[in-house]
Enzyme design. Structure first.
Site, PDB file in Angstrom:
ATOM      1  N   SER A   1       0.757  -1.332   0.098  1.00  0.00           N
ATOM      2  CA  SER A   1       0.058  -0.022   0.010  1.00  0.00           C
ATOM      3  C   SER A   1       0.643   1.319  -0.116  1.00  0.00           C
ATOM      4  O   SER A   1       2.183   1.128   0.338  1.00  0.00           O
ATOM      5  CB  SER A   1      -0.925  -0.039   1.412  1.00  0.00           C
ATOM      6  OG  SER A   1      -1.419   1.105   1.383  1.00  0.00           O
TER       7      SER A   1
ATOM      8  N   TYR B   1      -2.090  -1.292  10.297  1.00  0.00           N
ATOM      9  CA  TYR B   1      -1.996  -1.758   8.931  1.00  0.00           C
ATOM     10  C   TYR B   1      -0.760  -1.104   8.256  1.00  0.00           C
ATOM     11  O   TYR B   1      -0.093  -1.716   7.543  1.00  0.00           O
ATOM     12  CB  TYR B   1      -3.473  -0.872   8.164  1.00  0.00           C
ATOM     13  CG  TYR B   1      -3.311  -1.111   6.896  1.00  0.00           C
ATOM     14  CD1 TYR B   1      -3.770  -2.327   6.134  1.00  0.00           C
ATOM     15  CD2 TYR B   1      -3.112  -0.066   5.881  1.00  0.00           C
ATOM     16  CE1 TYR B   1      -3.874  -2.485   4.735  1.00  0.00           C
ATOM     17  CE2 TYR B   1      -3.127  -0.179   4.413  1.00  0.00           C
ATOM     18  CZ  TYR B   1      -3.612  -1.356   3.949  1.00  0.00           C
ATOM     19  OH  TYR B   1      -3.611  -1.456   2.625  1.00  0.00           O
TER      20      TYR B   1
END
Length: 262
Positions: free
Chosen positions: A140, A153
């Site tokens: 990401s 995350y």
């Protein structure tokens, strides 16, 4: 490298980016192994493909580390070898640190980092034996810098970069490559399924995610990055520009903080 007719194993293949990749790679005559926890959804994706005889499904839970050697053995039995593993499975987060149970951080690490490491290291000896193979790991932009509401995350995605950078260095001599894919905002259900502070799903879409890149467009761009054998690829909208400011931590802090959209 052309991906056409390669044998590709995709985790997180029952929805979102993984599903879109399955359809695109099916059009490019790849043999596919589709994995996720949801067997019914995997079957649905397979039925929506054109070349069903070239597609196998394999239920896989990334948090079940001890199952990975057996899963690799089964996956190898389908077509005799594997050319590319696309580590796409994972889960996101939407909660402030102070409101987040420790078990949520642990689950994010178990699924997003350790599960991916467990599967990849189980497959690695097969790649070494066949003197080639490719790991494609969906990280990401949050694997390159932080953002509020995504602490666990971000931590898990940062860890993936450290691990796979070293894997690339250690096994380049074996013909093994690594491409890290860093999505920005992509219009999938990732936000709806994101964990909140108590471990429950958010069950609502983020504005930024809803307005993100169409998932099929993303899949096409991702495949191009794989074929070009990029070390890292940042795919999304204007949010990807933030990667160029990583060497200026105070500046990126202000940019991200002022542009955060939940």
């Amino acid at each position: 490298m052309k991906i056409d007719e390669k044998i590709v194993w995709i985790t997180g293949a029952s929805s979102g980016i993984g599903e879109a990749l399955a359809y695109q790679l099916d059009q490019q005559n790849c043999k596919l192994i589709l994995s996720s926890r949801n067997e019914m959804e995997l079957r649905r994706v397979r039925e929506n493909c054109n070349n069903k005889n070239n597609i196998e499904t394999l239920v896989l839970d990334l948090s079940d580390f001890s199952s990975m050697n057996g899963k690799v053995k089964t996956a190898m039995s389908f077509f005799g070898s594997i050319d590319i593993l696309i580590n796409n499975g994972g889960i996101s987060q939407r909660s402030l640190i102070i409101d987040t149970d420790f078990d949520v951080h642990k689950k994010l690490i178990d699924v997003n980092y350790l599960g991916t490491v467990a599967l990849s290291t189980a497959l690695l000896p097969e790649f070494v034996k066949q003197k080639g193979g490719k790991f494609v790991t969906v990280s990401s932009l949050m694997g390159k810098f932080g953002s509020p509401y995504r602490s666990g995350y971000c931590g898990a995605k940062h860890a993936l970069h450290g691990f796979f950078d070293v894997l690339r260095m250690e096994h380049e001599k074996d013909g093994i490559g690594v491409t890290m894919i860093c999505p920005g905002f992509v219009n999938t259900n990732v936000a709806k399924n994101a964990l909140t502070g108590d471990g429950s799903s958010q069950n609502k879409q983020d504005t930024a995610t809803q307005n993100g890149m169409h998932v099929q467009k993303f899949a096409r761009k991702m495949i191009k990055a794989i074929e070009r054998e990029k070390y890292e690829a940042y795919i999304g909208g204007k949010e990807t520009l933030a990667t160029y400011f990583r060497i200026l931590p105070k500046l990126i802090h202000k940019i991200v903080l002022n542009s955060t959209v939940r």
